[in-house]
Design a protein around this motif. Structure first.
Motif, PDB file in Angstrom:
ATOM      1  N   ALA A 129       0.841  -1.206   0.000  1.00 38.62           N
ATOM      2  CA  ALA A 129       0.000   0.000   0.000  1.00 38.62           C
ATOM      3  C   ALA A 129       0.873   1.253   0.000  1.00 38.62           C
ATOM      4  O   ALA A 129       0.621   2.198  -0.746  1.00 38.62           O
ATOM      5  N   GLN A 132       2.627   1.645  -3.424  1.00 43.43           N
ATOM      6  CA  GLN A 132       1.707   2.101  -4.466  1.00 43.43           C
ATOM      7  C   GLN A 132       1.323   3.555  -4.255  1.00 43.43           C
ATOM      8  O   GLN A 132       1.048   4.281  -5.211  1.00 43.43           O
ATOM      9  N   LYS A 133       1.299   3.993  -3.003  1.00 46.26           N
ATOM     10  CA  LYS A 133       1.039   5.419  -2.743  1.00 46.26           C
ATOM     11  C   LYS A 133       2.179   6.239  -3.331  1.00 46.26           C
ATOM     12  O   LYS A 133       1.939   7.246  -4.013  1.00 46.26           O
TER      13      LYS A 133
ATOM     14  N   CYS B  32      -6.362  -6.183  -1.496  1.00 45.58           N
ATOM     15  CA  CYS B  32      -7.314  -5.284  -2.134  1.00 45.58           C
ATOM     16  C   CYS B  32      -7.922  -4.363  -1.071  1.00 45.58           C
ATOM     17  O   CYS B  32      -7.980  -3.149  -1.249  1.00 45.58           O
ATOM     18  N   VAL B  35      -4.961  -1.999   0.280  1.00 51.20           N
ATOM     19  CA  VAL B  35      -4.365  -1.033  -0.647  1.00 51.20           C
ATOM     20  C   VAL B  35      -5.415  -0.107  -1.254  1.00 51.20           C
ATOM     21  O   VAL B  35      -5.130   1.036  -1.574  1.00 51.20           O
ATOM     22  N   TYR B  36      -6.636  -0.630  -1.436  1.00 47.68           N
ATOM     23  CA  TYR B  36      -7.728   0.172  -2.009  1.00 47.68           C
ATOM     24  C   TYR B  36      -8.888   0.178  -1.016  1.00 47.68           C
ATOM     25  O   TYR B  36      -9.893  -0.509  -1.216  1.00 47.68           O
ATOM     26  N   TRP B  38     -11.467   1.742  -0.232  1.00 48.60           N
ATOM     27  CA  TRP B  38     -12.888   1.932  -0.557  1.00 48.60           C
ATOM     28  C   TRP B  38     -13.573   0.615  -0.880  1.00 48.60           C
ATOM     29  O   TRP B  38     -14.786   0.512  -0.777  1.00 48.60           O
ATOM     30  N   THR B  39     -12.813  -0.404  -1.230  1.00 44.70           N
ATOM     31  CA  THR B  39     -13.422  -1.700  -1.542  1.00 44.70           C
ATOM     32  C   THR B  39     -14.051  -2.344  -0.308  1.00 44.70           C
ATOM     33  O   THR B  39     -14.854  -3.269  -0.421  1.00 44.70           O
ATOM     34  N   ASP B 102     -14.727  -1.492 -12.063  1.00 45.38           N
ATOM     35  CA  ASP B 102     -13.317  -1.113 -11.890  1.00 45.38           C
ATOM     36  C   ASP B 102     -12.635  -2.011 -10.860  1.00 45.38           C
ATOM     37  O   ASP B 102     -11.429  -2.250 -10.924  1.00 45.38           O
ATOM     38  N   ASN B 103     -13.426  -2.470  -9.900  1.00 45.73           N
ATOM     39  CA  ASN B 103     -12.832  -3.251  -8.810  1.00 45.73           C
ATOM     40  C   ASN B 103     -12.303  -4.600  -9.265  1.00 45.73           C
ATOM     41  O   ASN B 103     -11.429  -5.175  -8.618  1.00 45.73           O
ATOM     42  N   LEU B 106      -8.772  -4.005  -9.938  1.00 45.03           N
ATOM     43  CA  LEU B 106      -7.983  -3.849  -8.716  1.00 45.03           C
ATOM     44  C   LEU B 106      -7.667  -5.205  -8.097  1.00 45.03           C
ATOM     45  O   LEU B 106      -6.536  -5.473  -7.674  1.00 45.03           O
ATOM     46  N   CYS B 110      -3.972  -7.069  -7.547  1.00 46.49           N
ATOM     47  CA  CYS B 110      -3.484  -7.628  -6.286  1.00 46.49           C
ATOM     48  C   CYS B 110      -3.161  -9.105  -6.446  1.00 46.49           C
ATOM     49  O   CYS B 110      -2.167  -9.597  -5.905  1.00 46.49           O
TER      50      CYS B 110
END
Lengths: 147, 147
Positions: A129, A132-133, B32, B35-36, B38-39, B102-103, B106, B110
């Motif tokens: 994470a 990637q940031k 996922c 790192v992302y 919002w998921t 889009d997910n 993502l 990963c």
């Protein structure tokens, strides 16, 4: 301005410190040219890019990979002003090299994958994470002079 | 229809035949969510997703990661008809689960990083290209029934 926690700063320094730039640069650029073949359009003077073996053995690709990773060093050493650090490079990529900024993300992705292949379990989700940031901030900085 | 070379078919079969579905699925989904972030909105009933350690240790994340990976099996066994294979799953993700497509990309990213970290130098540029093509086709098939 981008905020970096102490944990993020150390994670970035730890990853960067273990990378052999002369090895990782060529591998990352090679992968971009192989996995996203349209990127070869930017390297018309590089000679033989006709297949994966040719790309991975191409000395111009290797050299240029080292140049790119060397430039990434500037970001790692100037985490608090990546945008300013890359202002000139951004203008160069836009006005002179005419590089579509989507390609910065593709190179960032390939670099992340090369790191994952080398670090294995030492690239856990938190480190991924943070890395990637950093990539996202670099990509944004390189895109900042486009408009 | 998607064309697969012999190398691509062999590579996909090889990667999945050696894969530890439970571990890789768990790891990919957890990444996922870390790192992302919002998921996490899709997993409101999974309990504690408060930080990376909580996510990695969450048994519902582990279980669901395995479910998703086993779902990929269908594509591995039906490479010449991935679109039809995932028609129902596509409808499910669109009409019932309301997942932004889009997910899929993502999660694919990963998963690529997890596989890269497990295979190390065995995750060559050619293997990466084949694997990313496979996941792109899967993502496209899952998005097919959205509109």
């Amino acid at each position: 301005m981008v905020e970096w926690s102490d944990a993020e700063r150390s994670a970035i320094a730890a990853v960067w410190g273990k990378l052999n730039l002369d090895e990782v640069g060529p591998q990352a650029l090679g992968r971009v040219l192989i996995v996203y073949p349209w990127t070869q359009r930017y390297f018309g003077t590089f000679g033989d890019l006709s297949n994966a073996a040719a790309i991975l053995g191409n000395p111009k690709v290797a050299n240029h990979g080292k140049v790119v990773l060397g430039a990434l060093d500037k970001a790692v050493k100037n985490l608090d002003n990546i945008k300013g650090t890359y202002a000139n490079l951004s203008q160069l990529h836009c006005e002179k090299l005419n590089v579509d900024p989507d390609n910065f993300r593709l190179l960032a992705d390939c670099l992340t994958i090369v790191i994952a292949t080398k670090f294995g379990a030492a690239f856990p989700p938190q480190v991924q994470a943070t890395w990637q940031k950093l990539m996202a901030v670099v990509v944004a900085a390189l895109t900042s002079r486009y408009f | 229809m998607v064309e697969w070379t012999d190398f691509e078919r062999a590579t996909i079969q090889d990667i999945f035949s050696k894969m530890d579905y439970e571990s890789v699925g768990h790891n990919a989904l957890a990444r996922c969510l870390v790192v992302y972030p919002w998921t996490q909105r899709y997993f409101g009933n999974f309990g504690n997703l408060y930080n990376a350690a909580a996510i990695m240790g969450n048994p519902k994340v582990a279980a669901h990661g395995a479910v998703v990976l086993h779902g990929l099996d269908r594509a591995v066994k039906n490479m010449d008809n991935i679109k039809a294979t995932y028609a129902e799953l596509s409808v499910l993700h669109s009409e019932k689960l309301h997942v932004d497509p889009d997910n899929f990309r993502l999660l694919a990213d990963c998963l690529t990083i997890v596989v890269a970290s497990r295979l190390g130098t065995g995750f060559t540029a050619d293997v990466q290209a084949a694997f990313q093509k496979f996941l792109a086709v899967v993502g496209s098939a899952l998005t097919k029934q959205y509109h």
